[in-house]
Design a protein around this motif. Structure first.
Motif, PDB file in Angstrom:
ATOM      1  N   ILE A   1     -25.846  23.096 -37.894  1.00  0.00           N
ATOM      2  CA  ILE A   1     -26.649  22.361 -38.949  1.00  0.00           C
ATOM      3  C   ILE A   1     -27.103  23.558 -39.663  1.00  0.00           C
ATOM      4  CG2 ILE A   1     -28.837  22.460 -37.570  1.00  0.00           C
ATOM      5  CD1 ILE A   1     -29.568  19.873 -39.019  1.00  0.00           C
ATOM      6  N   ALA A   2     -27.227  23.433 -41.056  1.00  0.00           N
ATOM      7  CA  ALA A   2     -27.429  24.587 -41.893  1.00  0.00           C
ATOM      8  C   ALA A   2     -28.727  25.304 -42.069  1.00  0.00           C
ATOM      9  CB  ALA A   2     -26.886  24.230 -43.421  1.00  0.00           C
ATOM     10  N   TYR A   3     -29.695  24.377 -42.014  1.00  0.00           N
ATOM     11  CA  TYR A   3     -31.067  24.861 -42.098  1.00  0.00           C
ATOM     12  C   TYR A   3     -31.558  25.397 -41.013  1.00  0.00           C
ATOM     13  CZ  TYR A   3     -29.745  20.712 -45.060  1.00  0.00           C
ATOM     14  OH  TYR A   3     -29.176  19.812 -46.046  1.00  0.00           O
ATOM     15  N   SER A   4     -32.983  25.890 -41.360  1.00  0.00           N
ATOM     16  CA  SER A   4     -33.767  26.647 -40.320  1.00  0.00           C
ATOM     17  C   SER A   4     -34.585  25.857 -39.575  1.00  0.00           C
ATOM     18  CB  SER A   4     -34.595  27.744 -41.119  1.00  0.00           C
ATOM     19  OG  SER A   4     -33.815  28.610 -41.816  1.00  0.00           O
ATOM     20  N   PHE A   5     -35.148  24.891 -40.249  1.00  0.00           N
ATOM     21  CA  PHE A   5     -36.100  23.829 -39.688  1.00  0.00           C
ATOM     22  C   PHE A   5     -35.831  22.669 -40.591  1.00  0.00           C
ATOM     23  CE2 PHE A   5     -38.144  28.151 -39.063  1.00  0.00           C
ATOM     24  CZ  PHE A   5     -38.306  27.780 -37.403  1.00  0.00           C
TER      25      PHE A   5
ATOM     26  N   ALA B   1     -34.044  23.909 -36.005  1.00  0.00           N
ATOM     27  CA  ALA B   1     -32.570  23.878 -36.420  1.00  0.00           C
ATOM     28  C   ALA B   1     -32.135  25.264 -35.875  1.00  0.00           C
ATOM     29  CB  ALA B   1     -32.326  23.273 -37.711  1.00  0.00           C
ATOM     30  N   ARG B   2     -31.862  26.289 -37.064  1.00  0.00           N
ATOM     31  CA  ARG B   2     -31.570  27.328 -36.457  1.00  0.00           C
ATOM     32  C   ARG B   2     -32.653  28.326 -36.229  1.00  0.00           C
ATOM     33  NH1 ARG B   2     -26.180  28.809 -40.435  1.00  0.00           N
ATOM     34  NH2 ARG B   2     -25.063  26.855 -40.451  1.00  0.00           N
ATOM     35  N   GLY B   3     -33.789  27.835 -36.555  1.00  0.00           N
ATOM     36  CA  GLY B   3     -35.002  28.791 -36.071  1.00  0.00           C
ATOM     37  C   GLY B   3     -35.106  29.929 -36.828  1.00  0.00           C
ATOM     38  N   TRP B   4     -36.192  30.646 -36.283  1.00  0.00           N
ATOM     39  CA  TRP B   4     -36.250  32.154 -37.094  1.00  0.00           C
ATOM     40  C   TRP B   4     -35.455  33.008 -36.924  1.00  0.00           C
ATOM     41  CZ3 TRP B   4     -40.151  30.978 -40.110  1.00  0.00           C
ATOM     42  CH2 TRP B   4     -41.456  30.309 -39.833  1.00  0.00           C
TER      43      TRP B   4
ATOM     44  N   PRO C   1     -38.213  21.333 -30.059  1.00  0.00           N
ATOM     45  CA  PRO C   1     -37.007  22.276 -29.840  1.00  0.00           C
ATOM     46  C   PRO C   1     -35.774  21.651 -29.876  1.00  0.00           C
ATOM     47  CG  PRO C   1     -38.372  22.183 -28.030  1.00  0.00           C
ATOM     48  CD  PRO C   1     -38.899  21.431 -29.022  1.00  0.00           C
ATOM     49  N   ARG C   2     -34.451  22.157 -30.173  1.00  0.00           N
ATOM     50  CA  ARG C   2     -33.327  21.659 -30.517  1.00  0.00           C
ATOM     51  C   ARG C   2     -32.888  20.590 -29.416  1.00  0.00           C
ATOM     52  NH1 ARG C   2     -29.585  24.989 -33.699  1.00  0.00           N
ATOM     53  NH2 ARG C   2     -27.926  23.783 -32.695  1.00  0.00           N
ATOM     54  N   GLU C   3     -33.174  20.845 -27.980  1.00  0.00           N
ATOM     55  CA  GLU C   3     -32.416  20.118 -27.053  1.00  0.00           C
ATOM     56  C   GLU C   3     -33.502  18.767 -27.027  1.00  0.00           C
ATOM     57  OE1 GLU C   3     -35.025  23.592 -24.966  1.00  0.00           O
ATOM     58  OE2 GLU C   3     -33.471  23.057 -26.623  1.00  0.00           O
ATOM     59  N   GLU C   4     -34.719  18.756 -27.667  1.00  0.00           N
ATOM     60  CA  GLU C   4     -35.430  17.521 -27.785  1.00  0.00           C
ATOM     61  C   GLU C   4     -34.756  16.755 -28.704  1.00  0.00           C
ATOM     62  OE1 GLU C   4     -40.009  17.194 -27.443  1.00  0.00           O
ATOM     63  OE2 GLU C   4     -39.386  18.681 -25.974  1.00  0.00           O
ATOM     64  N   TRP C   5     -33.993  17.202 -29.713  1.00  0.00           N
ATOM     65  CA  TRP C   5     -33.662  15.977 -30.808  1.00  0.00           C
ATOM     66  C   TRP C   5     -32.177  15.929 -30.242  1.00  0.00           C
ATOM     67  CZ3 TRP C   5     -30.332  18.066 -34.471  1.00  0.00           C
ATOM     68  CH2 TRP C   5     -30.235  19.398 -34.845  1.00  0.00           C
ATOM     69  N   GLY C   6     -31.631  16.564 -29.326  1.00  0.00           N
ATOM     70  CA  GLY C   6     -30.401  16.252 -29.252  1.00  0.00           C
ATOM     71  C   GLY C   6     -29.480  16.977 -29.929  1.00  0.00           C
ATOM     72  N   ALA C   7     -29.686  18.176 -30.445  1.00  0.00           N
ATOM     73  CA  ALA C   7     -28.804  19.072 -31.252  1.00  0.00           C
ATOM     74  C   ALA C   7     -27.631  19.682 -30.312  1.00  0.00           C
ATOM     75  CB  ALA C   7     -29.543  20.255 -31.678  1.00  0.00           C
ATOM     76  N   GLU C   8     -26.519  19.674 -30.704  1.00  0.00           N
ATOM     77  CA  GLU C   8     -25.301  20.208 -30.264  1.00  0.00           C
ATOM     78  C   GLU C   8     -25.536  21.817 -30.091  1.00  0.00           C
ATOM     79  OE1 GLU C   8     -22.760  18.963 -28.562  1.00  0.00           O
ATOM     80  OE2 GLU C   8     -23.622  16.928 -28.989  1.00  0.00           O
ATOM     81  N   PRO C   9     -24.928  22.516 -29.226  1.00  0.00           N
ATOM     82  CA  PRO C   9     -25.155  24.027 -29.522  1.00  0.00           C
ATOM     83  C   PRO C   9     -24.505  24.415 -30.541  1.00  0.00           C
ATOM     84  CG  PRO C   9     -24.195  23.505 -27.104  1.00  0.00           C
ATOM     85  CD  PRO C   9     -24.289  22.542 -28.047  1.00  0.00           C
ATOM     86  N   ALA C  10     -24.889  25.571 -31.306  1.00  0.00           N
ATOM     87  CA  ALA C  10     -24.255  26.206 -32.558  1.00  0.00           C
ATOM     88  C   ALA C  10     -22.974  26.765 -31.982  1.00  0.00           C
ATOM     89  CB  ALA C  10     -24.936  27.361 -32.994  1.00  0.00           C
ATOM     90  N   ARG C  11     -21.751  26.473 -33.007  1.00  0.00           N
ATOM     91  CA  ARG C  11     -20.653  27.208 -32.756  1.00  0.00           C
ATOM     92  C   ARG C  11     -20.710  28.755 -32.711  1.00  0.00           C
ATOM     93  NH1 ARG C  11     -17.241  22.792 -36.436  1.00  0.00           N
ATOM     94  NH2 ARG C  11     -17.355  21.120 -34.758  1.00  0.00           N
ATOM     95  N   TRP C  12     -21.331  29.230 -33.652  1.00  0.00           N
ATOM     96  CA  TRP C  12     -21.630  30.803 -33.553  1.00  0.00           C
ATOM     97  C   TRP C  12     -23.151  30.756 -34.097  1.00  0.00           C
ATOM     98  CZ3 TRP C  12     -18.128  28.704 -36.991  1.00  0.00           C
ATOM     99  CH2 TRP C  12     -18.287  28.857 -38.466  1.00  0.00           C
ATOM    100  N   THR C  13     -23.448  32.041 -34.022  1.00  0.00           N
ATOM    101  CA  THR C  13     -24.821  32.273 -34.670  1.00  0.00           C
ATOM    102  C   THR C  13     -24.624  33.822 -35.388  1.00  0.00           C
ATOM    103  OG1 THR C  13     -25.711  33.375 -32.803  1.00  0.00           O
ATOM    104  CG2 THR C  13     -26.183  30.999 -33.120  1.00  0.00           C
ATOM    105  N   THR C  14     -25.560  33.898 -36.444  1.00  0.00           N
ATOM    106  CA  THR C  14     -25.695  35.178 -37.129  1.00  0.00           C
ATOM    107  C   THR C  14     -27.146  35.575 -37.186  1.00  0.00           C
ATOM    108  OG1 THR C  14     -23.760  34.577 -38.672  1.00  0.00           O
ATOM    109  CG2 THR C  14     -25.324  36.713 -39.262  1.00  0.00           C
ATOM    110  N   ASN C  15     -27.323  36.781 -36.762  1.00  0.00           N
ATOM    111  CA  ASN C  15     -28.901  37.244 -36.553  1.00  0.00           C
ATOM    112  C   ASN C  15     -29.436  37.103 -37.832  1.00  0.00           C
ATOM    113  OD1 ASN C  15     -30.910  38.022 -34.947  1.00  0.00           O
ATOM    114  ND2 ASN C  15     -30.629  40.206 -35.664  1.00  0.00           N
TER     115      ASN C  15
END
Ligand SMILES: [Zn+2]
Length: 253
Positions: free
Chosen positions: A74-78, A90-93, A16-30
């Protein structure tokens, strides 16, 4: 032990994101699911440290780079470790990726951490991508008849490098082996009929599946001809329009 992912799914094999030290997304789109494409990318940076920390450091660098372009995240899903085959969320499913211009609304973007022009992708990484896609199909997030393509097929000519691009078909799960959950056809709203631009309602693929046609999702001439034949066989008026009567005959209990 399961880990909590953005998507709410608990799986043991996605970091998961927190385990690789990702910053939170600035915004998300479903992301609208299921998608019909998966695009393979690479980061185009040499990966020398194949430990989880080494991969995570590069993943964070990708995220900083994308924030620097004023992107949401980060632009990718995984992300996939070039050698290790570790899978990183990354952005996940659930969130729309931003890595494949014009295709993001209908795809997931899987990025290999490393440079697959100068470095060889491992069998483990190819298998990891295969398994990840298979999982996505099982969850109903990727259509079983999806297309797998390289970023270079639609834009960036070097992405991914040839060591990964030459193995796209191995990353594609064998559709027969995937257990697809029982799905319910979309409810009837408006009749499907021939028009331009083509009707691309989600119902079209369901009708095509009933008729044994390729699932291209376009309500075009071939589909209309087959609907007419089907209507005739089923004692209905062969007008080539899927109205409520034809719909109920096709999908009713
Ligand atoms: Zn790319």
């Amino acid at each position: 032990m399961g880990r909590k992912l953005l998507s709410g799914q608990r799986m043991t094999d996605i970091i998961p994101r927190e385990e690789w030290g990702a910053e939170p997304a600035r915004w998300t789109t479903n992301q609208k699911r299921p998608v019909d494409h998966v695009f393979i990318h690479h980061g185009a940076t040499l990966l020398r440290d194949h430990s989880q920390e080494g991969e995570a450091a590069i993943a964070r660098a990708y995220q900083r780079y994308h924030f620097g372009k004023s992107w949401a995240d980060i632009a990718y899903s995984f992300l996939i470790g070039l050698k290790s085959g570790r899978i990183y969320e990354a952005r996940g499913w659930f969130n729309r990726p931003g890595a494949t211009k014009n295709w993001n609304h209908r795809s997931y973007a899987i990025c290999i951490i490393g440079d697959t022009t100068q470095q060889v992708i491992s069998d483990e990484a190819v298998r990891a991508i295969h398994n990840l896609i298979k999982e996505g199909i099982k969850l109903g997030y990727i259509l079983p008849d999806f297309n797998i393509r390289g970023h270079r097929d639609v834009k960036n000519k070097d992405c991914p490098g040839h060591t990964a691009y030459s193995r796209l078909q191995e990353m594609r799960p064998d559709v027969e082996t995937v257990v697809v959950p029982k799905l319910v056809p979309p409810a009837f709203t408006k009749p499907l009929k021939l028009r331009w631009p083509r009707n691309r309602s989600p119902l079209v693929k369901w009708v095509q599946a009933v008729l044994g046609l390729p699932l291209n999702g376009d309500y075009g001439w071939l589909t209309v001809q087959r609907v007419k034949a089907w209507q005739k066989e089923n004692g209905l008026k062969p007008d080539g329009i899927v109205g409520s009567i034809t719909y109920n005959k096709m999908f009713g209990e």
